[in-house]
Design a protein around this motif. Sequence first.
Motif, mmCIF file in Angstrom:
data_model
loop_
_atom_site.group_PDB
_atom_site.id
_atom_site.type_symbol
_atom_site.label_atom_id
_atom_site.label_comp_id
_atom_site.label_asym_id
_atom_site.label_seq_id
_atom_site.Cartn_x
_atom_site.Cartn_y
_atom_site.Cartn_z
ATOM 1 N N UNK A 146 0.821 -1.213 0.000
ATOM 2 C CA UNK A 146 0.000 0.000 0.000
ATOM 3 C C UNK A 146 0.857 1.266 0.000
ATOM 4 N N UNK A 147 2.183 1.111 0.008
ATOM 5 C CA UNK A 147 3.076 2.261 -0.006
ATOM 6 C C UNK A 147 3.177 2.960 1.343
ATOM 7 N N UNK A 148 2.847 2.244 2.410
ATOM 8 C CA UNK A 148 2.903 2.818 3.756
ATOM 9 C C UNK A 148 4.244 2.487 4.407
ATOM 10 N N UNK A 149 4.568 3.225 5.443
ATOM 11 C CA UNK A 149 5.847 3.041 6.122
ATOM 12 C C UNK A 149 5.905 1.710 6.855
ATOM 13 N N UNK A 150 6.959 0.970 6.608
ATOM 14 C CA UNK A 150 7.307 -0.212 7.396
ATOM 15 C C UNK A 150 8.815 -0.355 7.311
ATOM 16 N N UNK A 151 9.449 -0.438 8.468
ATOM 17 C CA UNK A 151 10.895 -0.625 8.550
ATOM 18 C C UNK A 151 11.182 -1.695 9.588
ATOM 19 N N UNK A 152 12.291 -2.415 9.390
ATOM 20 C CA UNK A 152 12.669 -3.476 10.327
ATOM 21 C C UNK A 152 14.186 -3.524 10.447
ATOM 22 N N UNK A 153 14.651 -3.734 11.666
ATOM 23 C CA UNK A 153 16.057 -4.012 11.941
ATOM 24 C C UNK A 153 16.071 -5.225 12.856
ATOM 25 N N UNK A 154 16.907 -6.196 12.516
ATOM 26 C CA UNK A 154 17.016 -7.413 13.315
ATOM 27 C C UNK A 154 18.487 -7.675 13.586
ATOM 28 N N UNK A 155 18.827 -7.815 14.874
ATOM 29 C CA UNK A 155 20.226 -8.013 15.246
ATOM 30 C C UNK A 155 20.346 -9.074 16.336
ATOM 31 N N UNK A 156 21.461 -9.827 16.324
ATOM 32 C CA UNK A 156 21.712 -10.746 17.432
ATOM 33 C C UNK A 156 22.055 -9.931 18.677
ATOM 34 N N UNK A 157 21.715 -10.468 19.828
ATOM 35 C CA UNK A 157 22.042 -9.777 21.077
ATOM 36 C C UNK A 157 23.530 -9.882 21.368
ATOM 37 N N UNK A 158 24.155 -8.772 21.753
ATOM 38 C CA UNK A 158 25.559 -8.854 22.153
ATOM 39 C C UNK A 158 25.663 -9.589 23.491
ATOM 40 N N UNK A 159 26.784 -10.232 23.723
ATOM 41 C CA UNK A 159 26.978 -11.009 24.949
ATOM 42 C C UNK A 159 26.970 -10.138 26.200
ATOM 43 N N UNK A 160 27.469 -8.907 26.082
ATOM 44 C CA UNK A 160 27.532 -8.009 27.231
ATOM 45 C C UNK A 160 27.322 -6.569 26.775
ATOM 46 N N UNK A 161 27.164 -5.702 27.747
ATOM 47 C CA UNK A 161 27.102 -4.269 27.455
ATOM 48 C C UNK A 161 25.709 -3.746 27.171
ATOM 49 N N UNK A 162 25.659 -2.438 27.037
ATOM 50 C CA UNK A 162 24.398 -1.766 26.736
ATOM 51 C C UNK A 162 23.936 -2.157 25.333
ATOM 52 N N UNK A 163 22.625 -2.204 25.150
ATOM 53 C CA UNK A 163 22.068 -2.589 23.860
ATOM 54 C C UNK A 163 21.302 -1.407 23.280
ATOM 55 N N UNK A 164 21.637 -1.083 22.043
ATOM 56 C CA UNK A 164 21.018 0.043 21.354
ATOM 57 C C UNK A 164 20.850 -0.316 19.878
ATOM 58 N N UNK A 165 19.720 0.075 19.299
ATOM 59 C CA UNK A 165 19.460 -0.173 17.885
ATOM 60 C C UNK A 165 19.083 1.131 17.207
ATOM 61 N N UNK A 166 19.520 1.279 15.974
ATOM 62 C CA UNK A 166 19.173 2.446 15.172
ATOM 63 C C UNK A 166 18.290 1.994 14.013
ATOM 64 N N UNK A 167 17.224 2.748 13.750
ATOM 65 C CA UNK A 167 16.340 2.433 12.629
ATOM 66 C C UNK A 167 15.941 3.718 11.922
ATOM 67 N N UNK A 168 16.096 3.732 10.606
ATOM 68 C CA UNK A 168 15.781 4.913 9.804
ATOM 69 C C UNK A 168 14.288 4.990 9.521
ATOM 70 N N UNK A 169 13.804 6.204 9.364
ATOM 71 C CA UNK A 169 12.425 6.453 8.940
ATOM 72 C C UNK A 169 12.471 7.364 7.714
ATOM 73 N N UNK A 170 11.422 7.343 6.892
ATOM 74 C CA UNK A 170 11.483 8.101 5.641
ATOM 75 C C UNK A 170 11.517 9.618 5.805
ATOM 76 N N UNK A 171 10.894 10.118 6.881
ATOM 77 C CA UNK A 171 10.843 11.570 7.092
ATOM 78 C C UNK A 171 10.493 11.825 8.554
ATOM 79 N N UNK A 172 10.707 13.043 8.987
ATOM 80 C CA UNK A 172 10.283 13.421 10.341
ATOM 81 C C UNK A 172 8.768 13.255 10.411
ATOM 82 N N UNK A 173 8.275 12.844 11.571
ATOM 83 C CA UNK A 173 6.832 12.648 11.726
ATOM 84 C C UNK A 173 6.532 11.649 12.818
ATOM 85 N N UNK A 174 5.269 11.267 12.918
ATOM 86 C CA UNK A 174 4.788 10.375 13.966
ATOM 87 C C UNK A 174 4.822 8.917 13.503
#
Length: 178
Positions: free
Chosen positions: A80-108
Motif C-alpha cells: 500500500x506504499x505505507x511506512x514499514x521498517x525493520x532491523x534485526x540483530x543478534x544480542x551482544x553477549x555483554x554491554x548496553x544494547x542500542x538499535x538504530x532504525x531509519x524512517x522516511x521523514x520526520x513525523x509520527x
Amino acid sequence: MRSHFTIAASITCLLAQPLQAMPSTPDLGKAEGQCRNNETGPAFQVAVDGLKDRKGKLKLEVYPANGTDFLADDNVLVMAGKTFRRVEVPLPATGAVSLCIRVPRAGSYALSLLHDRDGNRKFGWTVDGIGFSNNPKLGWSKPSAQKVAIVASSGITLVPITLNYRRGLGMSPLRYSN
C-alpha cells in the motif's frame, strides 16, 4: 452489447478479488531501516532496557502511528506504499544494547521491539519479550497506536524501550534491568 456486459462483469470480478500479497520474507523493510555509518536522520536510536537474558535476537519495527496500520501485516503495508521498517540483530553477549532504525521523514510513528529468545521470528508470549515506544503498560491486547506514537525529528531521536515478559497471567517488565 453482450461484449460490454461481459467486460463489465469481468472487471467487477477482478475488483472483487483480494489483492495478492507479495511473498512474506523476514528481510522485508530491512534495507530501508538500516542506519548508515554516522547516521544523521531522520532515525530512532532505541536504548533497550530490561532484557531477561542474552539469547536470540532483537527485532525493531516501525509502523504508521494509526490504529489501522499499527502492527499490521508488513506485506500489506509495503504493497500500500505505507511506512514499514525493520532491523534485526543478534544480542551482544555483554554491554548496553542500542538499535538504530531509519524512517522516511520526520513525523509520527509507532515502534515495536521483540526479544525473539527462541529465534523463530514470531512473538510467543510465553517465551519472548516485547516492548513499545512510550513504554505503555501492557494488558491482554496490543497497546493503542495513540499510546505508542512517537515523533521522529529530522535528526536522531532517542527512544528508551523497556521489554516486558510473561509474569503470571500477564506481561510486565522484570523487576531488574540490565
